[in-house]
Design an enzyme around this catalytic site. Sequence first.
Site, short mmCIF file in Angstrom:
data_model
loop_
_atom_site.label_atom_id
_atom_site.label_comp_id
_atom_site.label_asym_id
_atom_site.label_seq_id
_atom_site.Cartn_x
_atom_site.Cartn_y
_atom_site.Cartn_z
N LYS A 157 0.85 -1.19 0.00
CA LYS A 157 0.00 0.00 0.00
C LYS A 157 0.88 1.23 0.00
CE LYS A 157 -4.07 1.96 0.63
NZ LYS A 157 -3.74 2.85 -0.50
N LYS A 172 5.10 2.20 8.33
CA LYS A 172 3.94 3.00 8.73
C LYS A 172 2.71 2.12 8.89
CE LYS A 172 3.69 6.81 6.36
NZ LYS A 172 3.33 7.83 5.35
N LYS A 225 5.34 2.29 -2.90
CA LYS A 225 5.25 3.70 -3.32
C LYS A 225 5.42 3.75 -4.82
CE LYS A 225 4.90 7.69 -1.10
NZ LYS A 225 4.26 7.82 0.22
N THR A 267 -4.97 12.54 7.23
CA THR A 267 -3.56 12.62 7.64
C THR A 267 -3.41 13.71 8.71
OG1 THR A 267 -2.98 12.07 5.37
CG2 THR A 267 -1.18 12.84 6.76
N ASN A 277 -2.60 20.19 1.35
CA ASN A 277 -3.72 19.51 2.00
C ASN A 277 -3.41 19.20 3.47
OD1 ASN A 277 -6.04 17.98 2.45
ND2 ASN A 277 -5.07 16.12 1.72
N SER A 333 -7.21 5.27 4.42
CA SER A 333 -7.20 4.52 3.16
C SER A 333 -7.61 3.07 3.42
CB SER A 333 -5.80 4.52 2.54
OG SER A 333 -5.60 5.64 1.73
#
Length: 424
Positions: free
Chosen positions: A76, A100, A112, A196, A227, A354
């Site tokens: 992910k 993470k 990523k 986040t 953001n 997510s």
Amino acid sequence: MEEDLGPGVKDTLCDTCAIQLDRVSQITDLTDRETELLNQPNRSVNANIPVRMDDGEIEVFSSFRVQYNNGRGPTKGGIRYHPGVDVSEVKELAFLMTLKCAVANIPFGGAKGGVQVDPDRLSAGELERLSREYVKAFYSDIGPRTDIPAPDVNTDGRIMAWMRDEYESISGHQAPGVITGKPVDFDGSEAREYATSLGGAVILDEFVAESKIQPKESKVAIQGFGNVGSNLAVFLNGRGYDIVAVSNAAGGIYDSSGINVSQLFDSYESSEDLFAFGSKRISNAELLTLDVDVLIPAAIEDQITMDNVEQVRANVILEMANGPTTPKGDEYLAANDVSVLPDILANAGGVTASYFEWVQNTTNEYWSEKRVRDKLTTHMQEAFADVQSRKSSSEHVGTWREAAYLDSIESVLQAERYRGNATE
Ligand code: GLU
């Protein structure tokens, strides 16, 4: 300036990963096999993507997808569009995603993606064609049960929607769980947009509850007004903190008595120019060394380095960007008792939401904004508590980063042991 990372780690593809792993292996006795397993990604795929530009010419963009480790679940991680993206950066970020997801205790591995592009110079049509070409190039690598992309630097819900559509066009069936960070009315999740930032605010709350910090008497500087930075400014302002400085790529603004965050939002929305707000202008470098209680790097990596760390005056650093502190900078901060709440914990709220989005896509049952916020808050509090208990469990664990690394690495290795990829 490039930092000397010490013997043995200079030539690795991912210096930061290697030096952090080295520190962890000094605390727990990692075997050579375990270090090797963590030091290399499972898979790294590159593609040169041809895109027809509006003038009829074809331009080719270097693009990457690194699946670092899938011991704990499907990999992910976001896809970033940036002119500076290269394979070693994507590898490092995929490593961080692995840790993470483990710190956040969600059943995913880490990945990523990236495209070497300045998206500001593309038209909407060019951006759409590039995003669709990315999915064509990596179609057989991604999937709801293998590798699930998401937004990252310079990518957003609109791009995720094109990518989902492209994936479904090729596969011939609906697959909303192939990508997260989609628009809410296109099978995205409520609260994902600001998750986040909310996660970062919860981590700071948990830290503050154990410290002498009084939010109402504390000054905060935030590097990055995208953001993550802008939503965090709102959350922290709501908790009573004085936001004295914010910045974007063009530079920052500073007001020692506190910026009126809602007025700043109104001004920024209409002008898209921070400086139009009228507070004192400062550079991004100056922002990092302001006399504040909490410093929040929320932009890009390698911001706090040996070149400026001696001037950093904050007592607490909340890392909302991925990798904003270099290993040597981190060492200096630790030696000077600055508490660094590390990226893999502080910014894990995004990938946690997510995960909630993916669960909703998988079950086809959609949750209210309140439900997502409540679940996210509990998840982040539990993640903090796990890292905190790891930190107090041993005199060898000095920093929050070491505690978070130990917690996550142990969880990844345990999964690899069950799979027979590491020895018991
Ligand atoms: N790009 C975000 C991160 O670095 C989110 C990743 C995701 O949601 O998969 O954590």
